[in-house]
Write a protein that holds these residues in place. Structure first.
Motif, PDB file in Angstrom:
ATOM      1  N   GLY A  61     121.648 108.571  60.181  1.00  0.00           N
ATOM      2  CA  GLY A  61     121.015 107.903  59.058  1.00  0.00           C
ATOM      3  C   GLY A  61     120.262 108.831  58.115  1.00  0.00           C
ATOM      4  N   CYS A  62     120.484 110.135  58.245  1.00  0.00           N
ATOM      5  CA  CYS A  62     119.861 111.068  57.297  1.00  0.00           C
ATOM      6  C   CYS A  62     120.237 110.665  55.872  1.00  0.00           C
ATOM      7  CB  CYS A  62     120.346 112.499  57.528  1.00  0.00           C
ATOM      8  SG  CYS A  62     120.420 113.010  59.244  1.00  0.00           S
ATOM      9  N   ILE A  63     121.478 110.169  55.733  1.00  0.00           N
ATOM     10  CA  ILE A  63     121.963 109.878  54.381  1.00  0.00           C
ATOM     11  C   ILE A  63     121.235 108.697  53.740  1.00  0.00           C
ATOM     12  CG2 ILE A  63     124.263 110.870  54.708  1.00  0.00           C
ATOM     13  CD1 ILE A  63     125.304 108.035  55.125  1.00  0.00           C
ATOM     14  N   SER A  64     120.591 107.869  54.564  1.00  0.00           N
ATOM     15  CA  SER A  64     119.897 106.732  53.959  1.00  0.00           C
ATOM     16  C   SER A  64     118.705 107.205  53.126  1.00  0.00           C
ATOM     17  CB  SER A  64     119.467 105.716  55.020  1.00  0.00           C
ATOM     18  OG  SER A  64     118.617 106.318  55.946  1.00  0.00           O
ATOM     19  N   CYS A  65     118.148 108.366  53.460  1.00  0.00           N
ATOM     20  CA  CYS A  65     117.060 108.909  52.642  1.00  0.00           C
ATOM     21  C   CYS A  65     117.534 110.055  51.758  1.00  0.00           C
ATOM     22  CB  CYS A  65     115.929 109.416  53.530  1.00  0.00           C
ATOM     23  SG  CYS A  65     115.059 108.112  54.392  1.00  0.00           S
ATOM     24  N   HIS A  66     118.490 110.833  52.262  1.00  0.00           N
ATOM     25  CA  HIS A  66     118.888 112.039  51.523  1.00  0.00           C
ATOM     26  C   HIS A  66     120.128 111.827  50.662  1.00  0.00           C
ATOM     27  CE1 HIS A  66     115.847 114.654  53.235  1.00  0.00           C
ATOM     28  NE2 HIS A  66     116.101 114.141  54.414  1.00  0.00           N
ATOM     29  N   GLY A  67     120.721 110.628  50.761  1.00  0.00           N
ATOM     30  CA  GLY A  67     121.866 110.321  49.908  1.00  0.00           C
ATOM     31  C   GLY A  67     123.198 110.546  50.602  1.00  0.00           C
ATOM     32  N   VAL A 118     107.969 109.489  55.096  1.00  0.00           N
ATOM     33  CA  VAL A 118     107.770 110.611  56.007  1.00  0.00           C
ATOM     34  C   VAL A 118     109.128 111.003  56.574  1.00  0.00           C
ATOM     35  CG1 VAL A 118     106.619 111.393  58.100  1.00  0.00           C
ATOM     36  CG2 VAL A 118     105.529 109.693  56.632  1.00  0.00           C
ATOM     37  N   MET A 119     109.418 112.276  56.514  1.00  0.00           N
ATOM     38  CA  MET A 119     110.625 112.776  57.169  1.00  0.00           C
ATOM     39  C   MET A 119     110.424 112.586  58.674  1.00  0.00           C
ATOM     40  SD  MET A 119     113.461 114.626  57.390  1.00  0.00           S
ATOM     41  CE  MET A 119     114.165 115.507  58.790  1.00  0.00           C
ATOM     42  N   PRO A 120     111.279 111.768  59.328  1.00  0.00           N
ATOM     43  CA  PRO A 120     111.076 111.504  60.752  1.00  0.00           C
ATOM     44  C   PRO A 120     111.300 112.754  61.592  1.00  0.00           C
ATOM     45  CG  PRO A 120     113.036 110.337  59.922  1.00  0.00           C
ATOM     46  CD  PRO A 120     112.463 111.102  58.784  1.00  0.00           C
TER      47      PRO A 120
HETATM   48  C1  HEC Z   1     112.963 108.074  56.203  1.00  0.00           C
HETATM   49  C2  HEC Z   1     113.678 108.964  55.298  1.00  0.00           C
HETATM   50  C3  HEC Z   1     114.284 110.220  55.878  1.00  0.00           C
HETATM   51  C4  HEC Z   1     115.238 110.339  56.857  1.00  0.00           C
HETATM   52  C5  HEC Z   1     115.891 109.232  57.677  1.00  0.00           C
HETATM   53  C6  HEC Z   1     115.529 111.741  56.972  1.00  0.00           C
HETATM   54  N1  HEC Z   1     114.760 112.456  56.100  1.00  0.00           N
HETATM   55 FE1  HEC Z   1     114.802 114.458  55.809  1.00  0.00          FE
HETATM   56  N2  HEC Z   1     113.266 114.327  54.507  1.00  0.00           N
HETATM   57  C7  HEC Z   1     112.689 113.152  54.070  1.00  0.00           C
HETATM   58  C8  HEC Z   1     111.600 113.472  53.160  1.00  0.00           C
HETATM   59  C9  HEC Z   1     110.707 112.458  52.469  1.00  0.00           C
HETATM   60  C10 HEC Z   1     111.553 114.870  53.092  1.00  0.00           C
HETATM   61  C11 HEC Z   1     110.564 115.702  52.259  1.00  0.00           C
HETATM   62  C12 HEC Z   1     109.641 116.474  53.147  1.00  0.00           C
HETATM   63  C13 HEC Z   1     108.617 115.631  53.810  1.00  0.00           C
HETATM   64  O1  HEC Z   1     108.170 114.612  53.241  1.00  0.00           O
HETATM   65  O2  HEC Z   1     108.231 115.971  54.936  1.00  0.00           O
HETATM   66  C14 HEC Z   1     112.613 115.380  53.939  1.00  0.00           C
HETATM   67  C15 HEC Z   1     112.901 116.716  54.103  1.00  0.00           C
HETATM   68  C16 HEC Z   1     113.996 117.206  54.785  1.00  0.00           C
HETATM   69  C17 HEC Z   1     114.386 118.608  54.842  1.00  0.00           C
HETATM   70  C18 HEC Z   1     113.675 119.781  54.172  1.00  0.00           C
HETATM   71  C19 HEC Z   1     114.281 119.967  52.813  1.00  0.00           C
HETATM   72  C20 HEC Z   1     113.967 121.323  52.242  1.00  0.00           C
HETATM   73  O3  HEC Z   1     113.894 121.438  50.996  1.00  0.00           O
HETATM   74  O4  HEC Z   1     113.802 122.275  53.003  1.00  0.00           O
HETATM   75  C21 HEC Z   1     115.499 118.674  55.625  1.00  0.00           C
HETATM   76  C22 HEC Z   1     116.259 119.926  56.003  1.00  0.00           C
HETATM   77  C23 HEC Z   1     115.806 117.326  56.061  1.00  0.00           C
HETATM   78  N3  HEC Z   1     114.874 116.460  55.509  1.00  0.00           N
HETATM   79  C24 HEC Z   1     116.881 117.000  56.861  1.00  0.00           C
HETATM   80  C25 HEC Z   1     117.080 115.724  57.395  1.00  0.00           C
HETATM   81  C26 HEC Z   1     118.093 115.424  58.372  1.00  0.00           C
HETATM   82  C27 HEC Z   1     119.098 116.416  58.930  1.00  0.00           C
HETATM   83  C28 HEC Z   1     117.950 114.110  58.693  1.00  0.00           C
HETATM   84  C29 HEC Z   1     118.714 113.319  59.735  1.00  0.00           C
HETATM   85  C30 HEC Z   1     118.794 113.910  61.037  1.00  0.00           C
HETATM   86  C31 HEC Z   1     116.862 113.575  57.867  1.00  0.00           C
HETATM   87  N4  HEC Z   1     116.367 114.577  57.105  1.00  0.00           N
HETATM   88  C32 HEC Z   1     116.456 112.269  57.856  1.00  0.00           C
HETATM   89  C33 HEC Z   1     113.071 111.867  54.428  1.00  0.00           C
HETATM   90  C34 HEC Z   1     113.984 111.560  55.408  1.00  0.00           C
END
Ligand code: HEC
Length: 140
Positions: A61-67, A118-120
């Motif tokens: 589900g990374c894509i649900s926040c990151h596209g 919050v990035m989980p």
């Molecule tokens: C609930 C939404 C959400 C989900 C689900 C999520 N992220 Fe994120 N992610 C974020 C946000 C918001 C940030 C911005 C940094 C922060 O707020 O801590 C971030 C930051 C990051 C970054 C740092 C980007 C950079 O510029 O260095 C990485 C890498 C990343 N995410 C990878 C992942 C991966 C891989 C997953 C799935 C395993 C994931 N994220 C799932 C919301 C999410």
């Protein structure tokens, strides 16, 4: 039967009843799980053992926040130029504990931009799978 014997018999009977009730309720508990088993099956379907990086990113589900194409959304930044900022190991560490990196300037800006998101942390995930994700993100 003497009075004492009657008491003993009554107590034994009571214990027997409690014991049987205990067994019955245990059975009930083990007969409820169809739903839970469904959830477990679901979870397994979500993260299959031999999934590759791109698949994991979708399944978790990374894509649900990151596209869909990790191009970024209004609740998560684009995951572009990852290799400019991260090594494989650092990225794995980050995924396990994102808050440890919140001091970086880039992250301060993210905090402004994605105020309530919050990035989980994925600290309960298999490190091998995190490795696959990291490798995928680094080669994009
Ligand atoms: C609930 C939404 C959400 C989900 C689900 C999520 N992220 Fe994120 N992610 C974020 C946000 C918001 C940030 C911005 C940094 C922060 O707020 O801590 C971030 C930051 C990051 C970054 C740092 C980007 C950079 O510029 O260095 C990485 C890498 C990343 N995410 C990878 C992942 C991966 C891989 C997953 C799935 C395993 C994931 N994220 C799932 C919301 C999410």
């Amino acid at each position: 039967m003497t009075n004492a014997q009657k008491w003993v018999a009554a107590f034994l009977g009571l214990f027997l009843i409690l014991f049987l009730l205990g067994r019955l309720t245990m059975k009930e508990e083990s007969s409820t799980p169809p739903m839970m088993m469904g959830q477990m099956a679901n979870q397994q379907a979500q993260v299959s053992e031999d999934a590759d990086g791109p698949t994991l990113v979708k399944q978790i589900g990374c894509i649900s926040c990151h596209g869909d194409n990790l191009q970024g959304t209004n609740i998560g930044p684009a995951l572009a130029n990852i290799k400019e900022h991260w090594t494989r190991d650092a990225l794995i560490n980050y995924l396990r504990n994102p808050s440890a990196y919140s001091g970086d300037a880039r992250f301060q800006q993210y905090r402004e931009q994605f105020k309530n998101v919050v990035m989980p942390s994925f600290n309960n995930m298999d490190v091998k799978q995190l490795g696959k994700i990291a490798e995928y993100l680094l080669t994009r």
